[in-house]
Design an enzyme around this catalytic site. Sequence first.
Site, PDB file in Angstrom:
ATOM      1  N   SER A   1      47.033  -7.179  25.100  1.00  0.00           N
ATOM      2  CA  SER A   1      45.985  -7.169  24.074  1.00  0.00           C
ATOM      3  C   SER A   1      44.989  -8.316  24.166  1.00  0.00           C
ATOM      4  O   SER A   1      43.850  -8.175  23.735  1.00  0.00           O
ATOM      5  CB  SER A   1      46.622  -7.134  22.686  1.00  0.00           C
ATOM      6  OG  SER A   1      47.545  -8.190  22.533  1.00  0.00           O
TER       7      SER A   1
ATOM      8  N   LYS B   1      40.126  -6.824  20.080  1.00  0.00           N
ATOM      9  CA  LYS B   1      39.498  -6.760  18.759  1.00  0.00           C
ATOM     10  C   LYS B   1      38.009  -6.427  18.794  1.00  0.00           C
ATOM     11  O   LYS B   1      37.484  -5.873  17.841  1.00  0.00           O
ATOM     12  CB  LYS B   1      39.731  -8.061  18.008  1.00  0.00           C
ATOM     13  CG  LYS B   1      41.195  -8.235  17.618  1.00  0.00           C
ATOM     14  CD  LYS B   1      41.342  -9.040  16.364  1.00  0.00           C
ATOM     15  CE  LYS B   1      42.781  -9.031  15.895  1.00  0.00           C
ATOM     16  NZ  LYS B   1      43.657  -9.832  16.802  1.00  0.00           N
TER      17      LYS B   1
ATOM     18  N   GLU C   1      38.757 -11.874   7.310  1.00  0.00           N
ATOM     19  CA  GLU C   1      39.795 -12.883   7.481  1.00  0.00           C
ATOM     20  C   GLU C   1      40.125 -12.970   8.962  1.00  0.00           C
ATOM     21  O   GLU C   1      39.766 -12.086   9.740  1.00  0.00           O
ATOM     22  CB  GLU C   1      41.055 -12.462   6.726  1.00  0.00           C
ATOM     23  CG  GLU C   1      41.947 -11.430   7.438  1.00  0.00           C
ATOM     24  CD  GLU C   1      41.325 -10.052   7.639  1.00  0.00           C
ATOM     25  OE1 GLU C   1      40.360  -9.725   6.908  1.00  0.00           O
ATOM     26  OE2 GLU C   1      41.794  -9.323   8.531  1.00  0.00           O
TER      27      GLU C   1
HETATM   28  C1  LIG Z   1      45.084  -9.904  16.556  1.00  0.00           C
HETATM   29  C2  LIG Z   1      45.815  -9.734  17.786  1.00  0.00           C
HETATM   30  C3  LIG Z   1      46.941  -8.901  17.849  1.00  0.00           C
HETATM   31  C4  LIG Z   1      47.534  -8.243  16.647  1.00  0.00           C
HETATM   32  O1  LIG Z   1      46.731  -7.307  16.042  1.00  0.00           O
HETATM   33  P1  LIG Z   1      47.042  -5.754  16.107  1.00  0.00           P
HETATM   34  O2  LIG Z   1      46.147  -5.208  15.075  1.00  0.00           O
HETATM   35  O3  LIG Z   1      48.479  -5.569  15.813  1.00  0.00           O
HETATM   36  O4  LIG Z   1      46.694  -5.300  17.464  1.00  0.00           O
HETATM   37  C5  LIG Z   1      47.542  -8.721  19.071  1.00  0.00           C
HETATM   38  N1  LIG Z   1      47.087  -9.337  20.174  1.00  0.00           N
HETATM   39  C6  LIG Z   1      46.012 -10.146  20.154  1.00  0.00           C
HETATM   40  C7  LIG Z   1      45.575 -10.794  21.403  1.00  0.00           C
HETATM   41  C8  LIG Z   1      45.347 -10.372  18.965  1.00  0.00           C
HETATM   42  O5  LIG Z   1      44.287 -11.169  18.950  1.00  0.00           O
END
Ligand SMILES: *Cc1c(COP(=O)(O)O)cnc(C)c1O
Length: 399
Positions: free
Chosen positions: A380, A93, A115
């Site tokens: 992610s 993010k 948010e």
């Molecule tokens: C917020 C988040 C997601 C989901 O958000 P996307 O916009 O779908 O990428 C996925 N993995 C992590 C670690 C997150 O913090």
Amino acid sequence: MRDYLKEYPNKEGYFSNYGGSFIPQDIQKEMDKILVAYKELSQAPEFIEELRSIRKHYQGRPTPIYYCNRMSEKYGADIYLKREDLNHSGAHKLNHCMGEALLAKHLGKKKLIAETGAGQHGVALATAAAYFGLECEIHMGAVDIQKEHPNVVRMKILGAKVVSVNHGLKTLKEAVDSAFEAYMKDPINSIYCIGSVVGPHPFPMMVRDFQQVVGIEAREQFLELRGENPDNIIACVGGGSNAMGIFGAFLNDDVNLYGVEPGGRDLKLGNHSATLSLGEEGIIHGFKCKLLKDSLGNPAPVHSIASGLDYPGVGPEHCLLQDLKRVEYVNINDKECLESFYELSRLEGIIPALESSHAVAYACKLAKEKSNDSILINLSGRGDKDIDYIVENYGLGNL
Ligand SMILES: *Cc1c(COP(=O)(O)O)cnc(C)c1O
């Protein structure tokens, strides 16, 4: 093949049928200003150079690609991770938050409003606000505040104000409503920094563009490691930003792309958040997409063990990529996700976020079918934020 990223979105912010902008006139004016500024700045050498420098010296990019020795041995295929968990603040993010905050600075804004679900977007934005010396106000569902306590503390330590949202299901959807309301009160001095490839135009495009760095790096790194592209790429999909980030660089190639949505407890309405599998066209938070609806046609309650994935809508570009059959969208339930959370921790010494664990779980399934293939997972985020919740509810995982 067509160049998707150049072709979409169109001038009105549509990815074919999806996207656009369905917001009050006064907010539309602000969005138009943001779009004009973004178009100009994203071409400006100083802006690009500043973002590049931030990524290298502050975020710690490029993040590595790691070959999972023990997982690959167990499941058959060659499994790799793009380590977004090693990005500063623990998830992908920050890639778009630093971009959005840099844009805010150039627009002369004083306050970032957003948010957050799992708290990751809030932490990333609070981090960016601290870096640029901007105020930060984060809206979060009361249920998520309970569940993601460490991230709430982190946001406060970083200097952000955390607003608890106590209506409805008290999770991500309500938090978006509340943050949007706060923004509407003062759109001149504040900017709403959306946390994924969702919301009105130009956010799905801007967030996607800021996340492209993941795919561009991954492509170069994988080529260096293997001399070719991966056969398969897997990413979890909440709103879809990490998935768009890694998919973007491979859309024109012969690479199988899989987006993994949360199958939750089961596929009964209210128990999951598998929007692309089970949603129908609708409007949420100012844009058109596939949507999980209740009997009245409103956004339905959703559930996932991973707070960052429980959103009834999904990024408009994913809806298009599904219609085009360019990306296959699948789902993984809470139990499978949890098993992979423990498994990656124990086989590789990497504790994944529950969101990312969905992608890991699907990779294990796919590896059994495609044992000669390479599979690249977009990891992610890291799972530190989830450990208290998991240990309390599921124990230490008796594998
Ligand atoms: C917020 C988040 C997601 C989901 O958000 P996307 O916009 O779908 O990428 C996925 N993995 C992590 C670690 C997150 O913090």
